[in-house]
Design an enzyme around this catalytic site. Sequence first.
Site, short mmCIF file in Angstrom:
data_model
loop_
_atom_site.label_atom_id
_atom_site.label_comp_id
_atom_site.label_asym_id
_atom_site.label_seq_id
_atom_site.Cartn_x
_atom_site.Cartn_y
_atom_site.Cartn_z
N HIS A 126 5.99 -5.63 0.28
CA HIS A 126 5.55 -6.80 1.18
C HIS A 126 4.06 -6.49 1.33
O HIS A 126 3.43 -6.42 2.57
CB HIS A 126 6.23 -7.03 2.70
N ILE A 127 3.27 -6.45 0.25
CA ILE A 127 2.02 -5.86 0.23
C ILE A 127 1.09 -7.43 -0.27
O ILE A 127 -0.23 -6.90 -0.42
CB ILE A 127 1.57 -4.68 -0.60
N GLY A 128 1.68 -8.47 -0.34
CA GLY A 128 0.72 -9.65 -0.87
C GLY A 128 -0.69 -9.71 -0.32
O GLY A 128 -1.67 -10.08 -0.83
N ARG A 150 8.35 -15.96 1.35
CA ARG A 150 9.25 -15.78 2.58
C ARG A 150 10.72 -15.74 1.71
O ARG A 150 11.05 -16.36 0.90
CB ARG A 150 9.27 -16.77 3.52
N GLU A 170 14.46 -7.00 4.87
CA GLU A 170 13.41 -6.00 4.62
C GLU A 170 13.25 -5.14 5.82
O GLU A 170 13.18 -5.63 6.95
CB GLU A 170 12.37 -6.92 4.11
#
Length: 395
Positions: A278-280, A227, A255
């Site tokens: 933010h593709i984790g 986060r 973001e």
Amino acid sequence: MKVLIADKFPEQYIKKLEEAGIDVIYNPNLGEKDLPEAAREVDCLVVRSTVVSAETIEKSQNLNLIVRAGAGVNNINIPAANKKGIYVANCPGKNAIAVAELAIGLMIACDRRIPNNVIDFREGKWNKAEYSKAKGLYGRTLAIVGYGHIGKEVAKRAQALGMNIYAKDISRIEGYGVKDFSEFDKVLPIADVVSVHLPSTPETKGLFNEKMFSMMKDGAIFINTSRADVVDEEALIKAVKEKNLRVGLDVFKDEPEDKKGSVSSKLQELENVYVTHHIGASTEQAQNAVAEETVNIILGYIKSGVIAHWVNKAKAPDTHYQLVVKHYDKPGVLASVLDIIKDGDINIEEIENIIFDGGLVACCTMKLKAPLSNEMLEKIRENPNVITFSHVMLD
């Protein structure tokens, strides 16, 4: 039942819901401002990253369940849901492998400066001498901060790379060949890589501040795929400039919420900072696992009324007394006991009734906010269908 899915969701799992007789509204392009109207008449709302605001919850007429198709629930206004008695559930651990893979990928990218290699090549530059200076990850020390599902998966993969692993969590660390550490000042000075996997809570907000970064080695690698608000971004930028930290981030301050568009951040000015979008959790494997768990939560709720992974259940109810009543399993027995408690104006915070094998006798446990009077206890004792009971003060 009407379900609104407000983020991208695999088609085969939408069909599973529809085959169960559920009216599914699928609109993956909805944003925070669109939800108050879109969710006004639905029974269940499914989101990934889309923010569920207090306005959305307050304006909803039928909403009874919000499912976060992912691990955390920081994009959902939990206090607003609590006020209306709306269940909030999530899918813990289902995207852990995907996030761990990205974290390891960012570690390697930072060490070998892979993005810089690619950019130079595309610009017609050849700089083998510069990019041959990587240290390598084998034998280096990794500090994992946050040792839940994702932290454990990172540890497994780091072990395969031959790294020396320390981990910090609120619970005891066991297995995976890692060493527990109790204080940051003992491990940050020796860590070559720090990888953060924490939820967003009041305790973790801004945890990695200027003091924390000052403890880290010059030239160390810092990874955050959890986060954005667990990191003080200004302190991070300062550490990058002063201590030559190499940084891999999948999250950052302010973001964009939209799925595509423009982006602006101070981090863009730093050569040693690599930021992914933010593709984790965004692998096909992870999305299918999360979608399947989301469907299981919804169908389980419909069939049994039980909410799997219910996150806004009170962790520690305000109870000070306990009443346990062993009774014959007959209609009206518990009702008579509850009437006595009601007449005493005592609230029951939790209740569980378990039937003995054979179905003749049951045992009911009630957690109470206040004690029963002797008169009330005598009335319970006089009930011929009550076998025994106990009334105690809890610690």
